[in-house]
Enzyme design. Structure first.
Site, PDB file in Angstrom:
ATOM      1  N   LEU A 155       0.833  -1.199   0.000  1.00  0.00           N
ATOM      2  CA  LEU A 155       0.000   0.000   0.000  1.00  0.00           C
ATOM      3  C   LEU A 155       0.869   1.250   0.000  1.00  0.00           C
ATOM      4  O   LEU A 155       1.601   1.513   0.952  1.00  0.00           O
ATOM      5  CB  LEU A 155      -0.928  -0.006   1.225  1.00  0.00           C
ATOM      6  CG  LEU A 155      -1.942  -1.156   1.279  1.00  0.00           C
ATOM      7  CD1 LEU A 155      -2.698  -1.129   2.600  1.00  0.00           C
ATOM      8  CD2 LEU A 155      -2.911  -1.083   0.111  1.00  0.00           C
ATOM      9  N   ASP A 156       0.773   2.001  -1.080  1.00  0.00           N
ATOM     10  CA  ASP A 156       1.469   3.283  -1.205  1.00  0.00           C
ATOM     11  C   ASP A 156       0.512   4.249  -1.917  1.00  0.00           C
ATOM     12  O   ASP A 156       0.825   4.806  -2.964  1.00  0.00           O
ATOM     13  CB  ASP A 156       2.768   3.103  -2.002  1.00  0.00           C
ATOM     14  CG  ASP A 156       3.625   4.368  -2.021  1.00  0.00           C
ATOM     15  OD1 ASP A 156       3.272   5.337  -1.323  1.00  0.00           O
ATOM     16  OD2 ASP A 156       4.626   4.388  -2.750  1.00  0.00           O
ATOM     17  N   VAL A 157      -0.656   4.418  -1.318  1.00  0.00           N
ATOM     18  CA  VAL A 157      -1.690   5.235  -1.953  1.00  0.00           C
ATOM     19  C   VAL A 157      -1.604   6.706  -1.538  1.00  0.00           C
ATOM     20  O   VAL A 157      -2.239   7.559  -2.146  1.00  0.00           O
ATOM     21  CB  VAL A 157      -3.105   4.698  -1.641  1.00  0.00           C
ATOM     22  CG1 VAL A 157      -3.249   3.280  -2.167  1.00  0.00           C
ATOM     23  CG2 VAL A 157      -3.408   4.733  -0.148  1.00  0.00           C
TER      24      VAL A 157
END
Length: 237
Positions: A155-157
């Site tokens: 997750l790198d949103v």
């Protein structure tokens, strides 16, 4: 989506290569030159710097931190929330154990720019037959996946729970969504979350959800400054 004519790079200022407007605001791809004359590509959201190609250590580390935990089957099916400029996906594809990568990116323009090769270092990553790109919100996409359907979720949103570009992304770091992440992971599966700042609250939430969490700290030098970045890694037992 507006594409600009590409003039010769000017070291004195960034050049906007493409820009798109949506209900969430603007997203732009810019190019600039370093003092040494090297090209740097930047992703800008609502006027805020998000990432660039000058320093991609932690984006690539996000992939390696997950791959350090061997999957039960010996091969990897991975879900990536947030395409960015494509460096996490490129790092995943360098591992021969990777058999499938779902990339979920909210901004269609970002997918188009990477697919069109506007970022030279990651040109072609979305053409790899192991990759499927989804223009969607990972907060909505992941709950629709079957239980135990992926080996890793990266997750790198956004910039992390304490330095958000879009306030709606708070949900990504909250217990209900982390429970969705756990459900989607196969036994032994790994979640890794990128954060621009240390987040004790995120670490504790992951510890409660997964009964453990590793905090990975990296100091990155960017144009004469030392910056601290963090990854939070947990595993479904």
């Amino acid at each position: 989506m507006v594409r600009s004519e590409i003039p010769a790079p000017d070291a004195s200022r960034p050049v906007t290569l493409a820009v798109d407007e949506s209900a969430r605001g603007s997203v732009a791809l810019r190019r600039r030159l370093t003092d040494e004359g090297a090209e740097v590509f930047e992703l800008i959201t609502n006027g805020t710097f998000v990432m660039d190609t000058l320093e991609t250590t932690t984006e690539r580390l996000l992939a390696r931190a997950a791959l350090a935990h061997p999957p039960a089957t010996g091969t990897w099916s991975v879900t990536v929330g947030g395409l960015g400029l494509g460096f996490t996906v490129r790092e995943l594809l360098a591992d021969p154990r990777i058999t499938h990568v779902d990339v979920v990116e909210l901004e269609p323009a970002v997918v188009a720019w990477v697919r069109e090769g506007l970022v030279p270092d990651t040109a072609g990553v979305l053409d790899d037959p192991r990759v499927r790109a989804h223009v969607d919100d990972v907060r909505r996409w992941l709950p629709e996946r079957p239980d135990a359907s992926t080996d890793a979720i990266l997750l790198d949103v956004d910039n992390g729970p304490d330095f958000l570009v879009h306030m709606a992304n708070t949900e990504v770091y909250e217990p209900p969504f982390l429970a969705v992440v756990k459900r989607a992971l196969r036994p032994g599966g790994v979640v890794a979350v990128w954060s621009a700042t240390r987040s004790t609250s995120l670490r504790r939430r992951l510890e409660r959800t997964f009964a453990g969490c590793e905090e990975v700290h990296r100091v990155v030098e960017r144009e004469g400054r030392d910056l601290d970045y963090y990854l939070y890694v947990a595993r479904r037992s």
